[in-house]
Design a protein around this motif. Structure first.
Motif, PDB file in Angstrom:
ATOM      1  N   TYR A  91       0.861  -1.185   0.000  1.00  0.00           N
ATOM      2  CA  TYR A  91       0.000   0.000   0.000  1.00  0.00           C
ATOM      3  C   TYR A  91       0.895   1.232   0.000  1.00  0.00           C
ATOM      4  N   GLY A  92       0.549   2.231  -0.821  1.00  0.00           N
ATOM      5  CA  GLY A  92       1.358   3.437  -0.915  1.00  0.00           C
ATOM      6  C   GLY A  92       0.531   4.702  -0.849  1.00  0.00           C
ATOM      7  N   LEU A  93       1.215   5.829  -0.647  1.00  0.00           N
ATOM      8  CA  LEU A  93       0.578   7.133  -0.510  1.00  0.00           C
ATOM      9  C   LEU A  93       1.367   8.160  -1.313  1.00  0.00           C
ATOM     10  N   LEU A  94       0.755   8.723  -2.347  1.00  0.00           N
ATOM     11  CA  LEU A  94       1.346   9.850  -3.060  1.00  0.00           C
ATOM     12  C   LEU A  94       1.107  11.110  -2.238  1.00  0.00           C
ATOM     13  N   LEU A  95       2.164  11.886  -1.998  1.00  0.00           N
ATOM     14  CA  LEU A  95       2.046  13.065  -1.145  1.00  0.00           C
ATOM     15  C   LEU A  95       2.330  14.349  -1.908  1.00  0.00           C
ATOM     16  N   THR A  96       1.674  15.432  -1.463  1.00  0.00           N
ATOM     17  CA  THR A  96       1.996  16.778  -1.936  1.00  0.00           C
ATOM     18  C   THR A  96       3.284  17.253  -1.262  1.00  0.00           C
ATOM     19  N   ASP A  97       3.795  18.372  -1.724  1.00  0.00           N
ATOM     20  CA  ASP A  97       4.989  18.941  -1.090  1.00  0.00           C
ATOM     21  C   ASP A  97       4.700  19.438   0.325  1.00  0.00           C
ATOM     22  N   GLU A  98       3.431  19.520   0.691  1.00  0.00           N
ATOM     23  CA  GLU A  98       3.044  19.899   2.059  1.00  0.00           C
ATOM     24  C   GLU A  98       2.822  18.669   2.941  1.00  0.00           C
ATOM     25  N   GLY A  99       3.036  17.480   2.391  1.00  0.00           N
ATOM     26  CA  GLY A  99       2.897  16.255   3.184  1.00  0.00           C
ATOM     27  C   GLY A  99       1.474  15.750   3.303  1.00  0.00           C
ATOM     28  N   THR A 100       0.566  16.249   2.447  1.00  0.00           N
ATOM     29  CA  THR A 100      -0.816  15.762   2.467  1.00  0.00           C
ATOM     30  C   THR A 100      -1.022  14.763   1.330  1.00  0.00           C
ATOM     31  N   ILE A 101      -2.147  14.063   1.350  1.00  0.00           N
ATOM     32  CA  ILE A 101      -2.324  12.872   0.520  1.00  0.00           C
ATOM     33  C   ILE A 101      -2.996  13.208  -0.805  1.00  0.00           C
ATOM     34  N   ILE A 102      -2.249  13.006  -1.902  1.00  0.00           N
ATOM     35  CA  ILE A 102      -2.795  13.152  -3.255  1.00  0.00           C
ATOM     36  C   ILE A 102      -3.692  11.970  -3.588  1.00  0.00           C
ATOM     37  N   ASP A 103      -3.251  10.768  -3.204  1.00  0.00           N
ATOM     38  CA  ASP A 103      -4.025   9.552  -3.447  1.00  0.00           C
ATOM     39  C   ASP A 103      -3.381   8.413  -2.672  1.00  0.00           C
ATOM     40  N   ASP A 104      -4.179   7.399  -2.364  1.00  0.00           N
ATOM     41  CA  ASP A 104      -3.605   6.139  -1.888  1.00  0.00           C
ATOM     42  C   ASP A 104      -3.685   5.135  -3.031  1.00  0.00           C
ATOM     43  N   LEU A 105      -2.790   4.170  -3.024  1.00  0.00           N
ATOM     44  CA  LEU A 105      -2.643   3.267  -4.163  1.00  0.00           C
ATOM     45  C   LEU A 105      -2.087   1.937  -3.701  1.00  0.00           C
ATOM     46  N   MET A 106      -2.077   0.981  -4.632  1.00  0.00           N
ATOM     47  CA  MET A 106      -1.440  -0.315  -4.417  1.00  0.00           C
ATOM     48  C   MET A 106      -0.414  -0.514  -5.525  1.00  0.00           C
ATOM     49  N   PHE A 107       0.713  -1.156  -5.173  1.00  0.00           N
ATOM     50  CA  PHE A 107       1.699  -1.447  -6.205  1.00  0.00           C
ATOM     51  C   PHE A 107       2.332  -2.805  -5.941  1.00  0.00           C
ATOM     52  N   VAL A 108       2.738  -3.441  -7.040  1.00  0.00           N
ATOM     53  CA  VAL A 108       3.324  -4.783  -6.999  1.00  0.00           C
ATOM     54  C   VAL A 108       4.657  -4.747  -7.737  1.00  0.00           C
ATOM     55  N   ASN A 109       5.656  -5.397  -7.157  1.00  0.00           N
ATOM     56  CA  ASN A 109       6.919  -5.618  -7.867  1.00  0.00           C
ATOM     57  C   ASN A 109       6.734  -6.844  -8.756  1.00  0.00           C
ATOM     58  N   ILE A 244      -9.562  10.538   3.481  1.00  0.00           N
ATOM     59  CA  ILE A 244      -8.237  11.099   3.225  1.00  0.00           C
ATOM     60  C   ILE A 244      -8.316  11.953   1.965  1.00  0.00           C
ATOM     61  N   ASP A 245      -7.528  13.022   1.940  1.00  0.00           N
ATOM     62  CA  ASP A 245      -7.479  13.900   0.766  1.00  0.00           C
ATOM     63  C   ASP A 245      -6.308  14.859   0.945  1.00  0.00           C
ATOM     64  N   THR A 246      -6.251  15.905   0.122  1.00  0.00           N
ATOM     65  CA  THR A 246      -5.116  16.819   0.175  1.00  0.00           C
ATOM     66  C   THR A 246      -5.172  17.778   1.358  1.00  0.00           C
ATOM     67  N   THR A 247      -6.120  17.591   2.287  1.00  0.00           N
ATOM     68  CA  THR A 247      -6.093  18.335   3.551  1.00  0.00           C
ATOM     69  C   THR A 247      -5.578  17.475   4.701  1.00  0.00           C
ATOM     70  N   THR A 248      -5.338  16.184   4.453  1.00  0.00           N
ATOM     71  CA  THR A 248      -4.969  15.262   5.538  1.00  0.00           C
ATOM     72  C   THR A 248      -3.562  14.719   5.321  1.00  0.00           C
ATOM     73  N   THR A 249      -2.815  14.586   6.411  1.00  0.00           N
ATOM     74  CA  THR A 249      -1.500  13.950   6.344  1.00  0.00           C
ATOM     75  C   THR A 249      -1.642  12.474   6.728  1.00  0.00           C
ATOM     76  N   PRO A 250      -0.647  11.646   6.386  1.00  0.00           N
ATOM     77  CA  PRO A 250      -0.716  10.232   6.785  1.00  0.00           C
ATOM     78  C   PRO A 250      -0.834  10.038   8.295  1.00  0.00           C
ATOM     79  N   VAL A 251      -0.191  10.915   9.075  1.00  0.00           N
ATOM     80  CA  VAL A 251      -0.213  10.757  10.534  1.00  0.00           C
ATOM     81  C   VAL A 251      -1.591  11.130  11.077  1.00  0.00           C
TER      82      VAL A 251
END
Length: 376
Positions: A91-109, A244-251
């Protein structure tokens, strides 16, 4: 001035949804089934007891190719990408330069590439963001030709292994390449219901035939977005755009578990992601966290919906509900909310103000219904 309704996109399963009597609604720019003839409650319970088939083809699928892909992708997220072994999912989290969440995602190697799944409403923006930030270091290849199906529930494995032998060997958060009647499948043992299950990427032109083959299995019924929402909320899983959205941080969102130690403390790979100073500061306590995401259970049988205000015993406004409904499995009204940090402890009593009247709620640990992933 034109007021024309925007034309909704359709998934490769659109004709099948209509044939099955689905009630279609706009969602993430697509016409999507919210429920079928059995109704939301029946679909929810069927998924918890047997196996439900969800069309999630509105989601964005892409792959990142090149020797530098993992290191490049790691610069966008507070997540260990480099250390993810082939065949494993995270599970991953794309972040803005302010540390808020652009989107959550899943990725596989996948060994020779990273396979990434992003949320439907965010996919164009996500792909543009990834391309702009790391497109010079790896090839960012959208996969709009692929459909995505989710088969969820305790009997999902029984149904799927009849069509695709070998999938039963997968465990939670692993994936692999498979074949069905000449169609190439990429299957992960994952999903967003809290149950065991699978997500299946398949060429859009073969998706309807494969969905019909799954629906021919005695355990499987079609499930709409309504039950997908109630299942994920009972499982304590965030919905992007609500919880979650661009107003919320992961913490603030309570997603500390998604940020591996190698990206958090010491070492060459700690930090170095967008908003790292803020996120790492919130983790170590040097940057204050004003609010936190919590679970809530109502103490009376009144569903509490998103955007409902929350007050403490003195009538002070202390938060707002972001997702809420009557949980069909727990048979109680449940919700997620952001509340002031001093109101986030389990057992704290708050009042939701529903149509001007207080509804007593209690902060509760999540998930509301135990998760049943197959970990082997």
């Amino acid at each position: 001035m034109s007021t024309a309704t925007p034309v909704l996109r359709t998934t490769p399963l659109n004709a099948l949804h209509l044939e099955l009597g689905a009630r279609m609604v706009p969602f993430a720019g697509y016409s999507m089934p919210v429920q079928y003839t059995a109704g939301l409650m029946a679909e929810h319970h069927h998924t918890r007891q047997a196996a439900g088939l969800f069309d999630v083809s509105h989601m964005g699928q892409l792959r990142l190719e090149g020797a530098d892909a993992a290191a490049a992708f790691e610069t966008l997220m507070p997540v260990d990408v480099i250390g993810l072994a082939p065949g494993k999912q995270r599970y991953g989290l794309l972040l803005t330069d302010e540390g808020t969440i652009i989107d959550d995602l899943m990725f596989v190697n996948r060994g020779d590439n990273l396979f990434v799944i992003v949320n439907g409403a965010c996919k164009e923006g996500d792909i543009a963001h990834i391309t702009q930030r790391i497109g010079s270091r790896c090839n960012v290849i959208p996969m709009p030709e692929r459909a995505l199906l989710a088969l969820q529930g305790p009997k999902a494995v029984d149904a799927l292994k009849r069509l695709v032998p070998g999938v039963e060997k997968l465990v939670f958060m692993t994936g692999g390449a498979f074949d069905w009647q000449g169609a190439d499948l990429f299957i992960t043992r994952s999903g967003y219901t809290g149950e065991d299950g699978f997500e299946i990427s398949i060429d859009g032109e073969r998706a309807e035939a494969f969905a019909r083959a799954l629906l021919d299995q005695p355990e499987v019924k079609p499930i709409g977005l309504g039950a997908r929402n109630s299942l994920r909320l009972e499982a304590g899983l965030c919905l992007y755009g609500n919880d979650i959205d661009t107003t919320t941080t992961p913490v603030e969102a309570g997603l500390n578990w998604a940020m591996q130690k190698v990206r958090r403390t010491g070492g060459a790979r700690a930090g170095g992601f967008p908003g790292a100073d803020k996120v790492l500061g919130q983790l170590d306590g040097t940057v204050p966290v004003a609010r936190k995401r919590v679970g809530l259970i109502a103490l009376e049988r009144v569903p509490v919906r998103e955007h409902t205000g929350l007050q403490d015993a003195s009538g002070r406004q202390v938060g707002e509900v972001t997702s809420g409904l009557l949980g069909p499995t727990i048979d109680k009204p449940v919700a997620m909310a952001y509340v002031a940090a001093d109101q986030a402890a389990a057992g704290t009593r708050l009042n939701a103000i529903v149509r001007g009247k207080p509804v007593a709620m209690e902060v509760s640990p999540m998930p509301f219904v135990p998760q049943r992933y197959h970990r082997g």
